[in-house]
Write a protein that holds these residues in place. Structure first.
Motif, PDB file in Angstrom:
ATOM      1  N   THR A  41       5.218  -9.032  57.901  1.00  0.00           N
ATOM      2  CA  THR A  41       6.320  -9.909  58.294  1.00  0.00           C
ATOM      3  C   THR A  41       5.892 -11.367  58.276  1.00  0.00           C
ATOM      4  N   LEU A  42       4.691 -11.632  58.782  1.00  0.00           N
ATOM      5  CA  LEU A  42       4.181 -13.000  58.753  1.00  0.00           C
ATOM      6  C   LEU A  42       3.858 -13.446  57.329  1.00  0.00           C
ATOM      7  N   GLY A  43       3.338 -12.526  56.499  1.00  0.00           N
ATOM      8  CA  GLY A  43       3.010 -12.883  55.124  1.00  0.00           C
ATOM      9  C   GLY A  43       4.235 -13.132  54.264  1.00  0.00           C
ATOM     10  N   PHE A  44       5.386 -12.607  54.669  1.00  0.00           N
ATOM     11  CA  PHE A  44       6.611 -12.818  53.906  1.00  0.00           C
ATOM     12  C   PHE A  44       6.965 -14.300  53.860  1.00  0.00           C
ATOM     13  N   SER A  45       6.743 -15.006  54.961  1.00  0.00           N
ATOM     14  CA  SER A  45       7.019 -16.441  54.985  1.00  0.00           C
ATOM     15  C   SER A  45       6.148 -17.189  53.982  1.00  0.00           C
ATOM     16  N   LEU A  95       7.349 -19.447  50.632  1.00  0.00           N
ATOM     17  CA  LEU A  95       6.888 -20.813  50.377  1.00  0.00           C
ATOM     18  C   LEU A  95       6.150 -20.904  49.039  1.00  0.00           C
ATOM     19  N   SER A  96       5.341 -19.910  48.719  1.00  0.00           N
ATOM     20  CA  SER A  96       4.628 -19.922  47.447  1.00  0.00           C
ATOM     21  C   SER A  96       5.594 -19.841  46.272  1.00  0.00           C
ATOM     22  N   ALA A  97       6.616 -18.992  46.391  1.00  0.00           N
ATOM     23  CA  ALA A  97       7.614 -18.868  45.319  1.00  0.00           C
ATOM     24  C   ALA A  97       8.353 -20.181  45.118  1.00  0.00           C
ATOM     25  N   ALA A  98       8.750 -20.815  46.223  1.00  0.00           N
ATOM     26  CA  ALA A  98       9.448 -22.096  46.120  1.00  0.00           C
ATOM     27  C   ALA A  98       8.531 -23.169  45.537  1.00  0.00           C
ATOM     28  N   LEU A 148       4.075 -11.502  40.350  1.00  0.00           N
ATOM     29  CA  LEU A 148       2.759 -10.877  40.205  1.00  0.00           C
ATOM     30  C   LEU A 148       1.659 -11.793  40.731  1.00  0.00           C
ATOM     31  N   ALA A 149       1.762 -13.081  40.427  1.00  0.00           N
ATOM     32  CA  ALA A 149       0.730 -14.024  40.875  1.00  0.00           C
ATOM     33  C   ALA A 149       0.703 -14.125  42.396  1.00  0.00           C
ATOM     34  N   ILE A 150       1.868 -14.187  43.025  1.00  0.00           N
ATOM     35  CA  ILE A 150       1.918 -14.277  44.485  1.00  0.00           C
ATOM     36  C   ILE A 150       1.380 -12.995  45.111  1.00  0.00           C
ATOM     37  N   ALA A 151       1.732 -11.844  44.535  1.00  0.00           N
ATOM     38  CA  ALA A 151       1.231 -10.570  45.059  1.00  0.00           C
ATOM     39  C   ALA A 151      -0.296 -10.518  44.993  1.00  0.00           C
ATOM     40  N   ILE A 152      -0.862 -10.924  43.855  1.00  0.00           N
ATOM     41  CA  ILE A 152      -2.324 -10.899  43.722  1.00  0.00           C
ATOM     42  C   ILE A 152      -2.979 -11.868  44.695  1.00  0.00           C
ATOM     43  N   SER A 153      -2.345 -13.016  44.909  1.00  0.00           N
ATOM     44  CA  SER A 153      -2.918 -13.995  45.830  1.00  0.00           C
ATOM     45  C   SER A 153      -2.930 -13.499  47.271  1.00  0.00           C
ATOM     46  N   LEU A 154      -2.042 -12.549  47.599  1.00  0.00           N
ATOM     47  CA  LEU A 154      -1.992 -11.995  48.958  1.00  0.00           C
ATOM     48  C   LEU A 154      -2.947 -10.829  49.162  1.00  0.00           C
ATOM     49  N   VAL A 155      -3.467 -10.261  48.089  1.00  0.00           N
ATOM     50  CA  VAL A 155      -4.331  -9.081  48.194  1.00  0.00           C
ATOM     51  C   VAL A 155      -5.564  -9.340  49.060  1.00  0.00           C
ATOM     52  N   PRO A 156      -6.312 -10.446  48.874  1.00  0.00           N
ATOM     53  CA  PRO A 156      -7.503 -10.648  49.723  1.00  0.00           C
ATOM     54  C   PRO A 156      -7.181 -10.708  51.207  1.00  0.00           C
ATOM     55  N   PHE A 157      -6.066 -11.331  51.561  1.00  0.00           N
ATOM     56  CA  PHE A 157      -5.682 -11.425  52.973  1.00  0.00           C
ATOM     57  C   PHE A 157      -5.408 -10.044  53.564  1.00  0.00           C
ATOM     58  N   TYR A 158      -4.592  -9.264  52.880  1.00  0.00           N
ATOM     59  CA  TYR A 158      -4.258  -7.941  53.400  1.00  0.00           C
ATOM     60  C   TYR A 158      -5.455  -7.000  53.344  1.00  0.00           C
ATOM     61  N   ALA A 159      -6.323  -7.175  52.353  1.00  0.00           N
ATOM     62  CA  ALA A 159      -7.529  -6.352  52.295  1.00  0.00           C
ATOM     63  C   ALA A 159      -8.443  -6.640  53.482  1.00  0.00           C
ATOM     64  N   ILE A 217      11.702 -12.065  45.358  1.00  0.00           N
ATOM     65  CA  ILE A 217      10.306 -12.369  45.012  1.00  0.00           C
ATOM     66  C   ILE A 217       9.398 -12.150  46.217  1.00  0.00           C
ATOM     67  N   GLY A 218       9.845 -12.615  47.392  1.00  0.00           N
ATOM     68  CA  GLY A 218       9.016 -12.474  48.589  1.00  0.00           C
ATOM     69  C   GLY A 218       8.768 -11.028  48.957  1.00  0.00           C
ATOM     70  N   ILE A 219       9.818 -10.206  48.945  1.00  0.00           N
ATOM     71  CA  ILE A 219       9.657  -8.800  49.308  1.00  0.00           C
ATOM     72  C   ILE A 219       8.778  -8.064  48.302  1.00  0.00           C
ATOM     73  N   SER A 220       9.024  -8.293  47.013  1.00  0.00           N
ATOM     74  CA  SER A 220       8.229  -7.616  45.991  1.00  0.00           C
ATOM     75  C   SER A 220       6.757  -8.006  46.083  1.00  0.00           C
ATOM     76  N   ALA A 221       6.497  -9.298  46.278  1.00  0.00           N
ATOM     77  CA  ALA A 221       5.114  -9.765  46.346  1.00  0.00           C
ATOM     78  C   ALA A 221       4.402  -9.223  47.580  1.00  0.00           C
ATOM     79  N   VAL A 222       5.079  -9.227  48.731  1.00  0.00           N
ATOM     80  CA  VAL A 222       4.442  -8.763  49.964  1.00  0.00           C
ATOM     81  C   VAL A 222       4.163  -7.260  49.904  1.00  0.00           C
ATOM     82  N   VAL A 223       5.137  -6.486  49.437  1.00  0.00           N
ATOM     83  CA  VAL A 223       4.939  -5.036  49.362  1.00  0.00           C
ATOM     84  C   VAL A 223       3.799  -4.703  48.399  1.00  0.00           C
ATOM     85  N   SER A 224       3.792  -5.348  47.234  1.00  0.00           N
ATOM     86  CA  SER A 224       2.730  -5.080  46.260  1.00  0.00           C
ATOM     87  C   SER A 224       1.368  -5.523  46.785  1.00  0.00           C
TER      88      SER A 224
END
Length: 282
Positions: A204-208, A212-215, A146-157, A84-91
């Motif tokens: 790498t930092l966002g993977f952590s 945590l979000s998945a858990a 999908l929810a975790i990936a979308i939640s990370l989009v603003p940070f990476y953007a 889940i972490g890898i898929s969410a971070v990459v997406s």
């Protein structure tokens, strides 16, 4: 007489923190990948041992309320949590990176619109965005990812835009524009190689955070659903037995803690190495 050792430049010493992080991450990843071979029992098998049995040679981490081997479930849970972490971070990195680059090189109107949208989304905590999306989409592994990936989009953007905007102001970009190079090729050939290393560090930092979000989602019953052995789901099932069988919470909680710690150590060390203003440490 000049001492020869004084003329030879010293090789940079590897930080102990990055060695510790790499060691922990390697053990966790290998144990998760090899879980089917390392697990002594089927993680879904009930009555593999006595109910709520304490850790022993037969069951290294003890058993849960259904007699399932906790060691096997923690190993299998690593595959789910890391996946889940890898898929969410990459997406999230791919989508956020495209948005950030579009804001930096898409023109003033595109930049203004995208930045306002990013600022609005970035004002909300990523966990809150993930909770809202999962509540709307429904629980499950795919929806949680999908929810975790979308939640990370603003940070990476926002990160990508900041890096790209810094490159945009450099002379070689202006020279490339004068040479007639289009924005798409300019970003692909010139900008991405210069900001790619920083994006990898942030991933790498966002993977952590993704772990945590998945858990957290699984703990609240909005992520991976029972009987799947995800770390957050195991914690949720063991919270009613915290006084009678604390090992149900200790071992998956320790797995989460060590995973987050290892990738944070790696990310911090990579960030120090990527910083040109980094001073040598003893």
């Amino acid at each position: 007489m000049t001492v020869l050792s004084q003329t030879v430049p010293r090789r940079p010493r590897v930080s102990p923190t990055v060695l510790l992080g790499l060691g922990l991450a390697t053990i966790i990843v290998l144990a998760s990948l090899l879980a089917p071979m390392l697990a002594p029992f089927d993680p879904l098998r009930m009555a593999a041992g006595p109910r709520l049995a304490a850790p022993s040679l037969a069951h290294l981490f003890g058993t849960d309320e259904f007699g399932r081997d906790l060691f096997s479930r923690v190993l299998a849970g690593g595959r789910l949590s890391l996946g889940i972490g890898i898929s969410a971070v990459v997406s999230g990195l791919l989508v956020g990176g495209v948005v950030g680059l579009a804001a930096a090189f898409g023109g003033r109107l595109t930049e203004a619109v995208l930045l306002r949208v990013i600022d609005v989304l970035y004002s909300f905590p990523d966990t809150l965005i993930a909770l809202a999306l999962v509540a709307f989409l429904g629980p499950g592994i795919e929806n949680a990812t999908l929810a975790i990936a979308i939640s990370l989009v603003p940070f990476y953007a926002r990160v990508t835009y900041g890096l790209a905007a810094a490159e945009r102001s450099k002379p070689y970009i202006e020279a490339a524009r004068l040479a007639g190079i289009r924005s798409g090729r300019l970003v692909r050939v010139h900008v991405m190689p210069n900001i790619g290393q920083s994006l990898v560090v942030m991933a790498t930092l966002g993977f952590s955070s993704a772990i945590l979000s998945a858990a957290g989602l699984s703990f609240l019953g909005l992520g991976v659903q029972p009987p799947s052995p995800e770390w957050g789901a195991i914690l949720a099932s063991g919270r009613n037995y915290i006084t009678k069988a604390p090992w149900i919470l200790i071992f998956p909680g320790l797995a989460i803690c060590l995973t987050v710690l290892s990738f944070n150590l790696i990310g911090d060390s990579l960030r120090d190495l990527a910083d040109p203003r980094r001073k040598a440490r003893s």
